[in-house]
Design a protein around this motif. Structure first.
Motif, PDB file in Angstrom:
ATOM      1  N   MET A   1       0.829  -1.197   0.000  1.00 36.74           N
ATOM      2  CA  MET A   1       0.000   0.000   0.000  1.00 36.74           C
ATOM      3  C   MET A   1       0.866   1.250   0.000  1.00 36.74           C
ATOM      4  N   GLY A   2       0.316   2.317  -0.471  1.00 36.14           N
ATOM      5  CA  GLY A   2       0.932   3.628  -0.310  1.00 36.14           C
ATOM      6  C   GLY A   2       1.895   3.992  -1.410  1.00 36.14           C
ATOM      7  N   GLU A   3       2.205   5.285  -1.448  1.00 38.92           N
ATOM      8  CA  GLU A   3       3.028   5.829  -2.517  1.00 38.92           C
ATOM      9  C   GLU A   3       4.415   5.207  -2.551  1.00 38.92           C
TER      10      GLU A   3
ATOM     11  N   ALA B   1       4.393   1.171  -3.511  1.00 43.10           N
ATOM     12  CA  ALA B   1       3.973   0.726  -4.835  1.00 43.10           C
ATOM     13  C   ALA B   1       4.282   1.834  -5.821  1.00 43.10           C
ATOM     14  N   GLY B   2       4.274   1.482  -7.078  1.00 48.86           N
ATOM     15  CA  GLY B   2       4.494   2.515  -8.087  1.00 48.86           C
ATOM     16  C   GLY B   2       5.927   2.584  -8.515  1.00 48.86           C
ATOM     17  N   HIS B   3       6.347   3.727  -8.938  1.00 55.07           N
ATOM     18  CA  HIS B   3       7.617   4.022  -9.605  1.00 55.07           C
ATOM     19  C   HIS B   3       7.526   3.594 -11.063  1.00 55.07           C
TER      20      HIS B   3
ATOM     21  N   ARG C   1      14.984   7.617   2.305  1.00 52.71           N
ATOM     22  CA  ARG C   1      14.120   8.258   3.312  1.00 52.71           C
ATOM     23  C   ARG C   1      14.834   8.320   4.669  1.00 52.71           C
TER      24      ARG C   1
ATOM     25  N   MET D   1      -0.767   5.971 -10.276  1.00 58.87           N
ATOM     26  CA  MET D   1       0.231   6.399  -9.292  1.00 58.87           C
ATOM     27  C   MET D   1       1.000   7.568  -9.852  1.00 58.87           C
TER      28      MET D   1
ATOM     29  N   ASP E   1       4.962  13.756   1.186  1.00 65.86           N
ATOM     30  CA  ASP E   1       3.778  13.082   1.710  1.00 65.86           C
ATOM     31  C   ASP E   1       2.582  13.458   0.855  1.00 65.86           C
ATOM     32  N   ASN E   2       1.923  12.458   0.342  1.00 64.29           N
ATOM     33  CA  ASN E   2       0.723  12.704  -0.438  1.00 64.29           C
ATOM     34  C   ASN E   2      -0.479  12.481   0.471  1.00 64.29           C
TER      35      ASN E   2
ATOM     36  N   ARG F   1      -3.274  10.265  -0.827  1.00 63.12           N
ATOM     37  CA  ARG F   1      -2.948   8.853  -0.759  1.00 63.12           C
ATOM     38  C   ARG F   1      -2.991   8.379   0.693  1.00 63.12           C
TER      39      ARG F   1
ATOM     40  N   PHE G   1      -6.509   7.762   1.730  1.00 61.38           N
ATOM     41  CA  PHE G   1      -7.011   6.511   1.160  1.00 61.38           C
ATOM     42  C   PHE G   1      -6.408   5.318   1.906  1.00 61.38           C
ATOM     43  N   ASP G   2      -5.070   5.400   2.165  1.00 66.46           N
ATOM     44  CA  ASP G   2      -4.391   4.318   2.884  1.00 66.46           C
ATOM     45  C   ASP G   2      -5.028   4.076   4.248  1.00 66.46           C
TER      46      ASP G   2
END
Lengths: 854, 428
Positions: A206-208, A211-213, A251, B45, B53-54, B57, B60-61
């Motif tokens: 879950m979350g940015e 997932a993604g890239h 991070r 995405m 920080d989005n 998102r 939703f999370d």
């Protein structure tokens, strides 16, 4: 002491240095071990990561190989069948191979199992990568909306290529072969197409961040890999199909990033693993090492603390013991010193006593010798006996002082608290001291100020003793024509039940040295110098005085300078008796308004204060003229005039006469100093009286009583019959012949007769044999052989005859303590007289007993 | 002291015993296969920024985490984002994936909702308990053939994001009508701002919707007019013409860089200039004003207003929504997940975190100050719909595509002809 401290400091430093050294070594060892473990674990972890990546690589390559082998197998099959296109159409996609297409040799279009026309357009095999010798295309988004690749395989029949078989595979099929939750889900794993740099298989969390890239560039940007050199190196490595590992913070956490070539660099496994995830075991081991070290250090420090506290406790006990020992030694030294001083004092005292007793004794013996020689000369006999009497008196006072000190030191002194008036106290002191001062040509001043009450509870005799001691000393140690001041000052009350009094005795006499002042209140000390050594005394007076004052809860201070004089300041508190005020007295005598005149303001104030509770209105004046004017204005208002002032008597009489003119019947009381002269002129005036300063209400009351009952008193007085011993008959028990003879002589001189017996038993027998009421009284010694005075008295009182209970028994004994008196009374005696016999006292006592008898 | 020593000895003894105890009695270790229930979500995405920080998102999370916790399952999130305009769009990929049953549920744009709804590929969500709380506007926009095929977590309202400081600098009032808007652009241009509007390939259509449907959605004959459009009595092109002509003027006057807009993804293309105060106007959705990844933290006074129309500033409502594949592998689980993430409890969390208008009539939260002008309009029920499943010509996607043609040089007439063709096709 400083040396000791320095040694201790040196010791501490020498102990501290090895400890610090041990800790440094321990720290270095722990750090080295920890570092070594970390490094080894890190290497091991990197190795582990490499192996994991190799494993994944192998798995993917195996899948690709199997796919290629399977595709070759299909192509063999197709080569052997009549209608390849029909075969293709009959194929149903599975989870891995989602599309199958064929293009016959020499044609540009073919067909797919989906029924569509198939061309090679959109497939890029220029990358040149192969699987099992079969070309593999770039990754692309297929008709299912997911990332896919195509492997093409020639269909060879009879060594001739008759067609090309295209099989499309999806990357999603790799997903199940890859680890689920790489490094417990802390690591990130992507699959990247090396040619397009697109990320074709991504994590599915879950979350940015999870997932993604999009592609490699997006991966760099998202993970803050901004160093262009690093980026170029990484891209170059990808181009050359190299495996890469590098450290980079993701991070804000240190992470090991990887790019791992698969299938000769056709695709790449890329991602990162946080160092904390890689070195989990190393971290745990290090944490455990630190915990062990921390526990050991804690234990060590605990032991140090226990040792320290123990040492501190021991030191404390040792110090306490040392202090105790020091105190003990000091006490012993002080006791020794005190004993030595006492010994010296007593030696001095004995020496003094020897001198002081021998001097009057010498006089007694000397004059007795002279008396024997000049017995025929009555004038000389009288002179010698007078001097023998004086020497005897002095010897007696010496013995009394010694007895007092002895009693005080043994704690036997008990205060006899009773009501007394300041007036009586002051009068008696004045009566004693004024003649003494006068005899030495000294001026005796007496002042009473600020006193609110004049009747107190206390031991009058002891207070007298204190004052006489101080004042007689003042008289003794002041030269002729000197001054002696006696002040009684009322201080602010601490409690309304107690009067706080300061007594000051001041003189301008010889004074005392500072050295002597330090020991003035010690027993057996006496100021001596060329001027005063002719003064006789035991040196016990001040010790007795201080002890009695302290017994009363008071304090005494002394200030003195040689040749300037001395000041003794005593502060005492006396309880005020409840029945202070007799208001009825003033009503009975019709006195409600008094006018007082004195040019001393303190006297006026004192009169006002003392009369405050009597309900009598007091008006005071310091100016005689104003007083006269007020009397004139108010006329009948005043019942009594108190006329003070330090004016000459004649002036006072003139004033009194002026008052008489205004108020003919008013009672005038003259307030005068004790040593005033020509007072007769005042008494000559009608309805007047004289009151000696200082003013006291009780004295005024007595004076008023005296004035009202003068005539009756005079009559009563003239009718009084003074009892004598004439005709009385005594029984005396006395074992000492001389004392018996003296007693007999005295009684005989008084016209009385006496029968002497030697002990108590004989006295008892003699009394038994006598007729009833034959004796007027029994004079009983106490310490006698065979039967003492107490037993004899008890026995007499126990006799069954009428006079046994009533006959006066008078104790005459050298046992002079209060206990002796109590014992005497307890045994049944009537009264106690201490030896040596004071003839006046004996008279008074006998008269009292006779009177009682009558 | 003795007590301390005793305690210390006791502690050491216990510690030693504990340390020496062997908990492992057997050398045999087994590994049980983990049975974890999973549902697959496919969604877009955004390209990511490091350490950003989005909020959207995150919101939703949070709701998904709530569902995962309650249902003890895992939501796996699969994504796609086009690398450039030449690649397949997210919508294209979504269509492929749902037609090939690749995932359980999807976040869909309005046009895709309508297409797939019409194809019968989406589950009727009106059976969910959470659907009972939805606002009518949400239900209307997402109902296809009588089925509620998608439900959003927020009512997506599009508006103009303006740099109020720059408007103030040139003494310009915020525009209400198309004419006023053009005047503002003219003034900005005269003052050296060559391209006053930052645009991308997706959201220029909002200008068209605002002018096309301002009267339709804010009059008394809404349903009647839609029926006339569906029956062919009225032409979509008649509604759309003004908007397209307006867009054409913007392009022709250089107020919009058409070439750049055509190749720019949403926000990506215009954000840099807008934040740098080189561009005073951009367009975006409500949530962009709340998130740091978009316009949530500007150095100037941001205001979000409606698009210009003859009825004044006009918000454009276009709802993306969550839809379930009718052939989903984990249909039962995904329906449960949706019921939770669309419940009032979850929508409250979402709306509070994201400061958006909730689709539930039971959830109300305050908005950020920048959104107040837009929110005031919504509260007054002044808006147009960017998508309406009740119209037989899909609006959001088609208009977007036709606007792109305008960007590449097509005339307004050609564009209108596209609408007519679409209407004709729909009628057939």
């Amino acid at each position: 002491m400083e040396k000791k401290q320095k040694n201790r400091k040196d010791k501490s430093i020498s102990l501290l240095l090895p400890i610090i050294l041990v800790f440094c070594i321990l720290g270095t060892v722990v750090f080295s071990v920890s570092h070594k473990i970390s490094t080894e674990m890190s290497h091991s972890a990197i190795q582990n990561l490499s192996e994991s990546l190799d494993l994944m690589k192998g798995t993917i390559e195996a899948i690709l190989l199997k796919e290629a082998e399977f595709q070759k197998l299909i192509s063999h099959e197709i080569a052997n069948i009549e209608n390849p296109e029909e075969f293709i159409r009959s194929y149903h996609k599975n989870q891995t191979m989602v599309k199958l297409s064929i293009i016959l040799s020499g044609e540009t279009e073919g067909i797919s199992n989906t029924g569509e026309v198939f061309t090679e357009d959109g497939l890029n095999f220029s990358f040149g990568k192969k699987v099992y010798d079969l070309p593999i295309s770039e990754s692309y988004l297929n008709y299912m909306g997911t990332w896919a690749y195509t492997i093409k395989c020639p269909v060879i029949k009879n060594r001739k290529q008759i067609a090309t078989l295209y099989a499309e595979y999806v990357y999603d099929s790799f997903d199940k072969s890859l680890p689920n939750g790489f490094y417990n889900g802390k690591a990130m794993l992507y699959i990247m197409d090396a040619k397009t740099e697109r990320l074709i298989l991504k994590p599915k969390g879950m979350g940015e961040r999870s997932a993604g890239h999009l592609n490699l560039e997006d991966f760099f940007r998202a993970n803050n890999i901004l160093d262009s050199n690093l980026r170029d190196e990484l891209r170059s490595s990808v181009k050359n199909g190299k495996n890469v590992l590098f450290y980079h913070d993701i991070r804000h956490k240190n992470a090991l990033n990887y790019m791992w070539s698969v299938n000769d660099g056709a695709i790449y496994l890329i991602g990162y693993v946080p160092i904390e995830a890689i070195q989990q075991e190393g971290k745990t081991v290090n944490q455990n090492i630190f915990i062990v070290v921390a526990v050991m250090l804690s234990a060590f420090f605990l032991c140090c603390m226990l040792y320290y506290f123990n040492q501190r406790q021991q030191n404390k006990i040792r110090k306490e013991r040392e202090i105790e020992r020091e105190i003990h030694n000091k006490q012993l030294a002080e006791a020794l010193q005190a004993a030595q001083i006492a010994s010296n004092s007593k030696t001095t005292f004995l020496s003094n006593m020897s001198h002081d007793i021998r001097t009057p004794m010498n006089a007694v013996l000397g004059f007795t010798t002279l008396l024997a020689m000049d017995a025929e000369n009555p004038a000389k006999v009288r002179e010698y006996t007078k001097k023998i009497f004086a020497s005897g008196q002095h010897l007696l006072s010496l013995i009394n002082d010694i007895l007092d000190v002895s009693k005080i030191e043994s704690g036997k002194v008990v205060l006899n608290i009773d009501k007394f008036t300041l007036n009586d106290l002051v009068s008696s002191i004045d009566a004693i001291i004024r003649p003494m001062a006068k005899s030495k040509n000294q001026i005796f001043h007496m002042e009473v100020t600020g006193i609110k009450h004049e009747c107190f509870m206390g031991d009058e005799t002891r207070i007298n003793q204190i004052l006489i001691n101080l004042l007689s000393n003042a008289v003794k140690y002041t030269q002729p024509k000197g001054n002696i001041w006696f002040r009684i000052i009322g201080l602010k009350q601490r409690s309304h039940q107690y009067e706080h009094i300061r007594i000051e005795v001041e003189d301008d006499g010889y004074g005392m040295t500072p050295e002597y002042l330090e020991t003035i209140f010690d027993a057996f000390t006496r100021a001596e110098n060329s001027t005063t050594n002719k003064v006789q005394g035991t040196g016990l007076g001040m010790a007795i005085t201080k002890n009695i004052i302290e017994l009363m809860g008071g304090t005494i201070e002394v200030f003195s300078e040689v040749d300037k004089g001395s000041l003794f300041r005593v502060e005492l508190e006396f309880r005020i008796p409840e029945e202070q005020v007799d208001k009825q007295f003033w009503k009975n005598y019709g006195i409600s308004n008094i006018l007082a005149v004195d040019n001393v303001l303190d006297v006026c104030q004192s009169i006002k204060t003392l009369m405050h509770d009597t309900d009598v209105s007091i008006e005071t004046f310091v100016d005689i003229q104003k007083a006269l004017q007020t009397i004139y204005d108010n006329k009948q208002l005043y019942d009594m005039i108190l006329l003070g002032c330090n004016a000459p008597i004649t002036k006072k009489i003139d004033t009194a006469k002026k008052i008489r003119e205004i108020l003919p019947d008013v009672c005038i009381i003259f307030l005068i100093e004790n040593d005033s002269e020509d007072v007769e002129q005042m008494i000559d005036m009608e309805n007047t009286a004289i009151l000696i300063k200082p003013f006291f209400v009780s004295a005024l009351k007595e004076k008023i009583l005296e004035m009202h009952h003068l005539s009756n008193s005079e009559n009563a007085f003239s009718n009084t019959d003074v009892p004598t011993l004439e005709g009385m008959h005594f029984l005396a028990a006395e074992d000492n012949e001389i004392n018996a003879e003296i007693l007999e002589e005295i009684l005989t001189m008084e016209g009385a007769s006496c029968e002497i017996v030697e002990n108590g038993k004989m006295a008892l027998e003699h009394f038994q044999k006598s007729s009833e009421y034959e004796f007027d009284a029994i004079l009983m010694d106490v310490q006698m052989p065979i039967m003492n005075g107490y037993e004899a008295t008890k026995a007499i009182r126990a006799l069954q005859r009428k006079d046994a209970q009533t006959i006066p028994i008078i104790a005459m004994t050298a046992n002079a303590f209060v206990e002796d008196e109590k014992e005497a009374l307890k045994s049944g005696m009537n009264i106690h007289i201490s030896k040596p016999i004071d003839i006046d006292m004996l008279y008074q006592t006998i008269k009292q007993c006779v009177k009682r008898k009558e | 002291m003795k007590k301390i020593l005793l305690l210390l000895i006791a502690f050491i003894t216990i510690f030693s015993f504990t340390a020496c105890t062997n908990h492992q009695n057997s050398n045999l270790m087994t590994s049980e296969p983990q049975q974890q229930k999973v549902v697959n979500l496919f969604g877009p995405m955004e390209k990511t920024n490091p350490n950003a920080d989005n909020i959207a998102r995150t919101a939703f999370d949070m709701t998904v985490a709530l569902a995962e916790q309650k249902l003890n399952l895992l939501v796996e999130y699969r994504t796609y984002t086009a690398e450039n305009y030449k690649e397949k769009t997210y919508d294209d990929v979504t269509l492929d994936r749902i037609r090939n049953n690749m995932d359980d549920w999807y976040l869909l744009n309005p046009d895709i909702i309508q297409i797939l709804g019409t194809e019968g590929k989406l589950v009727d969500l009106s059976v969910l308990d959470s659907a009972k709380n939805l606002r009518e506007v949400v239900k209307t926009a997402n109902t296809v053939d009588g089925k509620l095929v998608a439900i959003p977590q927020e009512v997506v309202v599009h508006g103009l994001f303006v740099n109020k400081d720059m408007f103030d600098k040139y003494n310009l009032a915020l525009p209400n009508t198309p004419e006023e808007f053009l005047h503002c652009c003219e003034v900005f241009q005269q003052n050296g701002i060559e391209t006053p509007i930052g645009a991308n390939r997706w959201w220029l259509e909002n200008f068209v919707f605002a002018q096309a449907y301002a009267d339709l959605y804010n009059g008394d004959t809404t349903q009647q007019e839609i029926q006339q459009l569906n029956s062919g009595e009225r032409k979509y092109s008649d509604y759309m013409r003004n908007g397209f002509e307006f867009l054409k003027k913007l392009i022709d006057n250089g107020y919009v860089d058409a070439e750049k807009a055509y190749v720019s993804e949403a926000i990506e293309g215009e954000i840099a200039d807008f934040l740098a105060q080189k561009t005073p106007i951009v367009m975006a959705y409500w949530g962009a004003a709340n998130t740091d990844t978009a316009y949530g933290n500007t150095d100037f006074e941001l205001q979000v207003i409606g698009f210009p129309s003859n009825k004044g500033q006009m918000p454009v409502v276009s709802m993306t929504g969550y839809a379930v594949n009718v052939n989903a592998e984990h249909l039962h689980d995904v329906m449960n997940v949706l019921d939770i993430i669309l419940s009032d409890e979850a929508l409250q969390i979402y709306a509070e975190t994201n400061k958006v208008i909730s689709p539930s009539k039971n959830v109300e939260v305050d908005c950020v100050p920048a959104l107040k002008p837009l929110n005031d309009k919504i509260q007054q029920n002044i808006y147009v719909l960017g998508s309406n499943a009740g119209m037989n010509v899909e609006q959001w996607g088609n208009t977007c595509l036709i606007v792109r043609k305008l960007l590449t040089g097509a005339s307004v007439e050609e564009c209108m002809a596209e609408f007519d063709a679409l209407q004709q096709k729909a009628l057939q």
